[in-house]
Design a protein around this motif. Structure first.
Motif, mmCIF file in Angstrom:
data_model
loop_
_atom_site.group_PDB
_atom_site.id
_atom_site.type_symbol
_atom_site.label_atom_id
_atom_site.label_comp_id
_atom_site.label_asym_id
_atom_site.label_seq_id
_atom_site.Cartn_x
_atom_site.Cartn_y
_atom_site.Cartn_z
ATOM 1 N N LEU A 265 0.840 -1.186 0.000
ATOM 2 C CA LEU A 265 0.000 0.000 0.000
ATOM 3 C C LEU A 265 0.885 1.249 0.000
ATOM 4 C CD1 LEU A 265 -2.895 1.058 0.150
ATOM 5 C CD2 LEU A 265 -2.658 1.053 2.633
ATOM 6 N N GLY A 266 0.684 2.156 -0.919
ATOM 7 C CA GLY A 266 1.491 3.382 -0.996
ATOM 8 C C GLY A 266 2.902 3.131 -1.478
ATOM 9 N N GLY A 267 3.138 2.058 -2.218
ATOM 10 C CA GLY A 267 4.490 1.741 -2.692
ATOM 11 C C GLY A 267 5.027 2.734 -3.705
ATOM 12 N N PHE A 268 4.133 3.493 -4.336
ATOM 13 C CA PHE A 268 4.582 4.470 -5.335
ATOM 14 C C PHE A 268 5.247 5.675 -4.683
ATOM 15 C CE2 PHE A 268 0.376 5.635 -4.038
ATOM 16 C CZ PHE A 268 0.402 7.014 -3.928
ATOM 17 N N THR A 269 5.009 5.880 -3.371
ATOM 18 C CA THR A 269 5.595 7.049 -2.698
ATOM 19 C C THR A 269 7.066 6.783 -2.388
ATOM 20 O OG1 THR A 269 4.903 6.193 -0.562
ATOM 21 C CG2 THR A 269 3.399 7.692 -1.659
ATOM 22 N N GLY A 270 7.812 7.842 -2.233
ATOM 23 C CA GLY A 270 9.236 7.718 -1.916
ATOM 24 C C GLY A 270 10.137 7.746 -3.134
ATOM 25 N N CYS A 271 9.569 7.745 -4.342
ATOM 26 C CA CYS A 271 10.401 7.743 -5.552
ATOM 27 C C CYS A 271 11.135 9.067 -5.734
ATOM 28 C CB CYS A 271 9.555 7.433 -6.783
ATOM 29 S SG CYS A 271 8.928 5.741 -6.783
ATOM 30 N N THR A 272 10.502 10.160 -5.339
ATOM 31 C CA THR A 272 11.165 11.462 -5.472
ATOM 32 C C THR A 272 12.425 11.519 -4.621
ATOM 33 O OG1 THR A 272 9.025 12.507 -5.825
ATOM 34 C CG2 THR A 272 10.851 13.950 -5.266
ATOM 35 N N GLN A 273 12.335 11.025 -3.371
ATOM 36 C CA GLN A 273 13.513 11.020 -2.509
ATOM 37 C C GLN A 273 14.615 10.149 -3.100
ATOM 38 O OE1 GLN A 273 10.419 10.687 -1.486
ATOM 39 N NE2 GLN A 273 10.037 12.009 0.281
ATOM 40 N N ALA A 274 14.228 9.015 -3.697
ATOM 41 C CA ALA A 274 15.232 8.142 -4.309
ATOM 42 C C ALA A 274 15.907 8.821 -5.493
ATOM 43 C CB ALA A 274 14.584 6.826 -4.749
ATOM 44 N N LEU A 275 15.120 9.548 -6.316
ATOM 45 C CA LEU A 275 15.702 10.263 -7.446
ATOM 46 C C LEU A 275 16.655 11.365 -6.984
ATOM 47 C CD1 LEU A 275 12.624 10.589 -9.828
ATOM 48 C CD2 LEU A 275 14.694 9.274 -10.237
ATOM 49 N N VAL A 276 16.251 12.106 -5.949
ATOM 50 C CA VAL A 276 17.103 13.184 -5.438
ATOM 51 C C VAL A 276 18.401 12.617 -4.870
ATOM 52 C CG1 VAL A 276 17.281 14.954 -3.637
ATOM 53 C CG2 VAL A 276 15.212 14.780 -5.009
ATOM 54 N N ALA A 277 18.317 11.527 -4.119
ATOM 55 C CA ALA A 277 19.526 10.916 -3.550
ATOM 56 C C ALA A 277 20.442 10.410 -4.658
ATOM 57 C CB ALA A 277 19.142 9.782 -2.608
ATOM 58 N N GLY A 278 19.875 9.800 -5.703
ATOM 59 C CA GLY A 278 20.696 9.323 -6.817
ATOM 60 C C GLY A 278 21.365 10.456 -7.567
ATOM 61 N N ALA A 279 20.636 11.558 -7.794
ATOM 62 C CA ALA A 279 21.218 12.706 -8.490
ATOM 63 C C ALA A 279 22.346 13.329 -7.673
ATOM 64 C CB ALA A 279 20.132 13.747 -8.761
ATOM 65 N N LYS A 280 22.171 13.397 -6.355
ATOM 66 C CA LYS A 280 23.224 13.955 -5.496
ATOM 67 C C LYS A 280 24.470 13.079 -5.536
ATOM 68 C CE LYS A 280 24.112 15.420 -0.755
ATOM 69 N NZ LYS A 280 23.605 15.482 0.616
ATOM 70 N N ALA A 281 24.286 11.761 -5.501
ATOM 71 C CA ALA A 281 25.433 10.849 -5.566
ATOM 72 C C ALA A 281 26.167 10.986 -6.898
ATOM 73 C CB ALA A 281 24.963 9.408 -5.363
ATOM 74 N N GLU A 282 25.416 11.130 -7.991
ATOM 75 C CA GLU A 282 26.062 11.288 -9.295
ATOM 76 C C GLU A 282 26.834 12.599 -9.380
ATOM 77 O OE1 GLU A 282 23.187 10.947 -12.378
ATOM 78 O OE2 GLU A 282 22.762 8.840 -11.956
ATOM 79 N N ARG A 283 26.267 13.677 -8.833
ATOM 80 C CA ARG A 283 26.948 14.970 -8.871
ATOM 81 C C ARG A 283 28.243 14.921 -8.067
ATOM 82 N NH1 ARG A 283 23.121 17.844 -6.993
ATOM 83 N NH2 ARG A 283 23.929 18.193 -4.914
ATOM 84 N N GLN A 284 28.200 14.270 -6.902
ATOM 85 C CA GLN A 284 29.409 14.167 -6.098
ATOM 86 C C GLN A 284 30.451 13.300 -6.791
ATOM 87 O OE1 GLN A 284 27.927 12.744 -2.361
ATOM 88 N NE2 GLN A 284 27.454 14.795 -1.605
ATOM 89 N N ALA A 285 29.990 12.254 -7.490
ATOM 90 C CA ALA A 285 30.928 11.378 -8.190
ATOM 91 C C ALA A 285 31.576 12.090 -9.365
ATOM 92 C CB ALA A 285 30.215 10.118 -8.673
ATOM 93 N N ALA A 286 30.843 13.005 -9.989
ATOM 94 C CA ALA A 286 31.370 13.698 -11.164
ATOM 95 C C ALA A 286 32.150 14.949 -10.804
ATOM 96 C CB ALA A 286 30.221 14.075 -12.094
ATOM 97 N N ASP A 287 32.303 15.262 -9.520
ATOM 98 C CA ASP A 287 33.007 16.468 -9.098
ATOM 99 C C ASP A 287 34.505 16.257 -9.284
ATOM 100 O OD1 ASP A 287 33.630 18.888 -8.073
ATOM 101 O OD2 ASP A 287 33.414 18.302 -5.984
ATOM 102 N N LYS A 288 35.067 16.867 -10.315
ATOM 103 C CA LYS A 288 36.489 16.704 -10.605
ATOM 104 C C LYS A 288 37.151 18.069 -10.645
ATOM 105 C CE LYS A 288 35.989 12.420 -13.043
ATOM 106 N NZ LYS A 288 35.812 11.761 -14.295
#
Length: 199
Positions: free
Chosen positions: A105-128
């Motif tokens: 029930l409500g499994g569709f929620t939380g996707c925005t937080q997952a997208l934001v966390a993934g984008a932050k991890a990618e930005r930190q990984a690409a910081d050169k």
């Protein structure tokens, strides 16, 4: 068996090519010192014969293996810390609200937080660090300082030439009127040579 000598030759060739690539950016006779500082450490000042470029990293990176030797992408599962792997394992059985899963029930929620966390991890990984841009900026600062210093010297030389012309003009006027000699007339600080006593 034949792959090892070929691989060794390729690595040796690439190792020899690295110093040549690094020299292409430097101007002849210019010394560039690339320094990595951590936290609030002080960055050395550039000297007239050397450009110092500092890359500031967070204090947490001080005692870590340098990024270039860690190998692979930060997002590669083999390079993830064990704590992150445990968090990933905890998410395997998670479903329901804030889980971003198709089950529960409500499994569709939380996707925005997952997208934001993934984008932050990618930005930190690409910081050169872009050393080329930092060196160009430091070189531009140095050239601006040299230009300002040369402008000051030029202004001082022009002022000295004007003062000399004024002194020569005054000396010529005094000499024309029959005053003091031309070499001391225009200079108020000049003192006449002492006359030796008669013998």
């Amino acid at each position: 068996m034949t792959r090892l000598p070929v691989l060794a030759l390729i690595l040796a060739g690439s190792a020899l090519a690295l110093p040549a690539a690094a020299q292409d950016t430097a101007v002849e006779g210019e010394k560039i010192n690339q320094v990595i500082v951590y936290g609030n450490d002080k960055c050395e000042q550039s000297s007239p014969d050397e450009i110092v470029v500092c890359n500031r990293l967070p204090e947490t990176e001080r005692y870590r293996v340098p990024q270039m030797f860690r190998g692979g992408s930060v997002l590669d599962p083999r390079n993830q810390a064990w704590a992150n792997k445990v968090v990933a394992l905890e998410r395997v059985g998670r479903f329901g609200t804030d889980s971003c899963s198709p089950t529960g029930l409500g499994g569709f929620t939380g996707c925005t937080q997952a997208l934001v966390a993934g984008a932050k991890a990618e930005r930190q990984a690409a910081d050169k660090t872009d050393w080329q841009t930092m060196i160009a900026d430091e070189r531009a600062k140095r050239i601006a300082g040299i230009d300002a210093a040369s402008d000051n010297v030029e202004a001082a030389v022009v002022a000295e030439e004007k003062a000399l012309q004024e002194r020569q003009r005054r000396a010529a006027e005094l000499e024309a009127r029959g005053g003091a000699p031309a070499d001391t007339a225009g200079d108020p600080d000049a003192t006449p040579l002492p006359v030796p006593p008669p013998r």
